[in-house]
Design a protein around this motif. Structure first.
Motif, PDB file in Angstrom:
ATOM      1  N   UNK A 158       0.818  -1.210   0.000  1.00  0.00           N
ATOM      2  CA  UNK A 158       0.000   0.000   0.000  1.00  0.00           C
ATOM      3  C   UNK A 158       0.856   1.265   0.000  1.00  0.00           C
ATOM      4  N   UNK A 159       1.987   1.256   0.674  1.00  0.00           N
ATOM      5  CA  UNK A 159       2.852   2.438   0.714  1.00  0.00           C
ATOM      6  C   UNK A 159       3.676   2.585  -0.562  1.00  0.00           C
ATOM      7  N   UNK A 160       3.771   1.527  -1.370  1.00  0.00           N
ATOM      8  CA  UNK A 160       4.609   1.566  -2.572  1.00  0.00           C
ATOM      9  C   UNK A 160       3.864   2.048  -3.804  1.00  0.00           C
ATOM     10  N   UNK A 161       2.578   1.813  -3.884  1.00  0.00           N
ATOM     11  CA  UNK A 161       1.842   2.247  -5.059  1.00  0.00           C
ATOM     12  C   UNK A 161       0.523   1.523  -5.201  1.00  0.00           C
ATOM     13  N   UNK A 162      -0.061   1.665  -6.375  1.00  0.00           N
ATOM     14  CA  UNK A 162      -1.386   1.131  -6.638  1.00  0.00           C
ATOM     15  C   UNK A 162      -1.485   0.748  -8.104  1.00  0.00           C
ATOM     16  N   UNK A 163      -2.137  -0.386  -8.387  1.00  0.00           N
ATOM     17  CA  UNK A 163      -2.299  -0.859  -9.758  1.00  0.00           C
ATOM     18  C   UNK A 163      -3.769  -0.791 -10.131  1.00  0.00           C
ATOM     19  N   UNK A 164      -4.070  -0.031 -11.190  1.00  0.00           N
ATOM     20  CA  UNK A 164      -5.428   0.077 -11.718  1.00  0.00           C
ATOM     21  C   UNK A 164      -5.518  -0.717 -13.010  1.00  0.00           C
ATOM     22  N   UNK A 165      -6.622  -1.419 -13.195  1.00  0.00           N
ATOM     23  CA  UNK A 165      -6.858  -2.197 -14.406  1.00  0.00           C
ATOM     24  C   UNK A 165      -8.177  -1.762 -15.027  1.00  0.00           C
ATOM     25  N   UNK A 166      -8.186  -1.595 -16.356  1.00  0.00           N
ATOM     26  CA  UNK A 166      -9.411  -1.270 -17.086  1.00  0.00           C
ATOM     27  C   UNK A 166      -9.681  -2.381 -18.082  1.00  0.00           C
ATOM     28  N   UNK A 177       0.664   3.106 -10.582  1.00  0.00           N
ATOM     29  CA  UNK A 177       1.121   4.327  -9.930  1.00  0.00           C
ATOM     30  C   UNK A 177       2.130   3.934  -8.866  1.00  0.00           C
ATOM     31  N   UNK A 178       3.356   4.423  -8.978  1.00  0.00           N
ATOM     32  CA  UNK A 178       4.425   4.075  -8.043  1.00  0.00           C
ATOM     33  C   UNK A 178       4.706   5.257  -7.128  1.00  0.00           C
ATOM     34  N   UNK A 179       4.824   4.974  -5.835  1.00  0.00           N
ATOM     35  CA  UNK A 179       5.113   5.983  -4.826  1.00  0.00           C
ATOM     36  C   UNK A 179       4.101   7.123  -4.914  1.00  0.00           C
ATOM     37  N   UNK A 222       4.100   2.837 -22.105  1.00  0.00           N
ATOM     38  CA  UNK A 222       4.600   4.195 -21.908  1.00  0.00           C
ATOM     39  C   UNK A 222       4.688   4.459 -20.418  1.00  0.00           C
ATOM     40  N   UNK A 223       5.463   5.466 -20.052  1.00  0.00           N
ATOM     41  CA  UNK A 223       5.547   5.835 -18.646  1.00  0.00           C
ATOM     42  C   UNK A 223       5.568   7.353 -18.508  1.00  0.00           C
ATOM     43  N   UNK A 224       5.573   7.822 -17.285  1.00  0.00           N
ATOM     44  CA  UNK A 224       5.482   9.259 -17.039  1.00  0.00           C
ATOM     45  C   UNK A 224       6.702  10.024 -17.552  1.00  0.00           C
ATOM     46  N   UNK A 225       7.824   9.382 -17.728  1.00  0.00           N
ATOM     47  CA  UNK A 225       9.021  10.059 -18.213  1.00  0.00           C
ATOM     48  C   UNK A 225       9.034  10.190 -19.732  1.00  0.00           C
ATOM     49  N   UNK A 226       8.404   9.269 -20.433  1.00  0.00           N
ATOM     50  CA  UNK A 226       8.466   9.262 -21.894  1.00  0.00           C
ATOM     51  C   UNK A 226       7.204   9.805 -22.561  1.00  0.00           C
ATOM     52  N   UNK A 227       6.199  10.145 -21.787  1.00  0.00           N
ATOM     53  CA  UNK A 227       4.931  10.604 -22.354  1.00  0.00           C
ATOM     54  C   UNK A 227       4.948  12.112 -22.588  1.00  0.00           C
ATOM     55  N   UNK A 228       4.572  12.501 -23.799  1.00  0.00           N
ATOM     56  CA  UNK A 228       4.448  13.922 -24.130  1.00  0.00           C
ATOM     57  C   UNK A 228       3.167  14.460 -23.490  1.00  0.00           C
ATOM     58  N   UNK A 281       4.766   9.743  -8.197  1.00  0.00           N
ATOM     59  CA  UNK A 281       6.146  10.012  -8.581  1.00  0.00           C
ATOM     60  C   UNK A 281       6.444   9.430  -9.969  1.00  0.00           C
ATOM     61  N   UNK A 282       5.851   8.287 -10.278  1.00  0.00           N
ATOM     62  CA  UNK A 282       6.120   7.598 -11.537  1.00  0.00           C
ATOM     63  C   UNK A 282       4.915   6.736 -11.875  1.00  0.00           C
ATOM     64  N   UNK A 283       4.561   6.630 -13.158  1.00  0.00           N
ATOM     65  CA  UNK A 283       3.481   5.739 -13.575  1.00  0.00           C
ATOM     66  C   UNK A 283       3.844   5.051 -14.887  1.00  0.00           C
ATOM     67  N   UNK A 284       3.221   3.901 -15.109  1.00  0.00           N
ATOM     68  CA  UNK A 284       3.387   3.172 -16.365  1.00  0.00           C
ATOM     69  C   UNK A 284       2.014   2.769 -16.877  1.00  0.00           C
TER      70      UNK A 284
END
Length: 195
Positions: free
Chosen positions: A70-78, A168-170, A127-133, A103-106
């Motif tokens: 729970x403190x590390x992140x959360x995974x959402x699925x659609x 969603x990480x951190x 894709x992730x939060x660093x590479x997404x325009x 802090x970071x997402x994929x």
């Protein structure tokens, strides 16, 4: 003389077989209780905690995956788009909007069983939060389909049902009490190859 033992053996076989079948079916039908649904996205915030229900613990053990605490992140699925139609590998989609604070997402595409779908060499499979325009307001638009698109694009060309996995990480979202008020990206259908 053998009638009573035969009936006992038959009863035990039905009881154990039916019990094993129903437990297996239930584990395949759900990831546990306590799901949070935000639009098309579903998450199980208690899945990796000590508060997880027995079905969630059994499902986690059967999958053999290492999940985020729970403190590390959360995974959402659609598994459906904004209109409620199941996601298909033969269709194209647009995932647009913004994510909750993190802090970071994929974002990746998975098959119906939750396994990642690999793209052909030199094609983006995630894709992730660093590479997404992003736009100036911080929102984004990601095209997911077989036809390349300018900007953010993930290759998708497969058969059958699929799902989108947003990790969603951190994130402070994982410990938030008011998760139902979060804004999640919207999934819009663009079109299908067989339509």
């Amino acid at each position: 003389m053998f009638r009573l033992p035969a009936l006992v053996l038959l009863s035990l076989a039905i009881a154990f077989g039916g019990g094993a079948w129903s437990a297996s079916w239930m584990l395949g039908a759900t990831s546990g209780f306590g799901a949070i649904k935000l639009g098309s996205w579903t998450a199980y915030p208690e899945l990796q905690t000590a508060k997880a229900d027995p079905f969630a613990k059994a499902h986690r053990a059967g999958d053999g995956r290492i999940l985020l605490g729970r403190a590390e992140g959360l995974v959402f699925t659609a598994r459906a788009d904004a209109a409620g139609a199941p996601l298909s590998g033969r269709c194209s989609y647009e995932v647009s909007g913004s994510t909750p604070p993190t802090r970071f997402w994929t974002l990746r595409v998975a098959d119906a069983a939750g396994h990642p779908i690999e793209a052909a060499p030199r094609f983006p499979a995630s894709l992730n939060s660093w590479t997404t325009l992003r736009r100036t307001d911080g929102s984004f638009s990601i095209r997911i389909g077989a036809t390349p698109a300018p900007g953010n694009w993930i290759r998708l060309d497969t058969q059958g049902k699929i799902s989108f996995v947003l990790t969603l990480v951190d994130t402070p979202t994982a410990g938030s009490v008011s998760m139902v008020e979060l804004d999640m990206p919207e999934i819009s259908l663009i079109g299908c190859a067989d339509a």
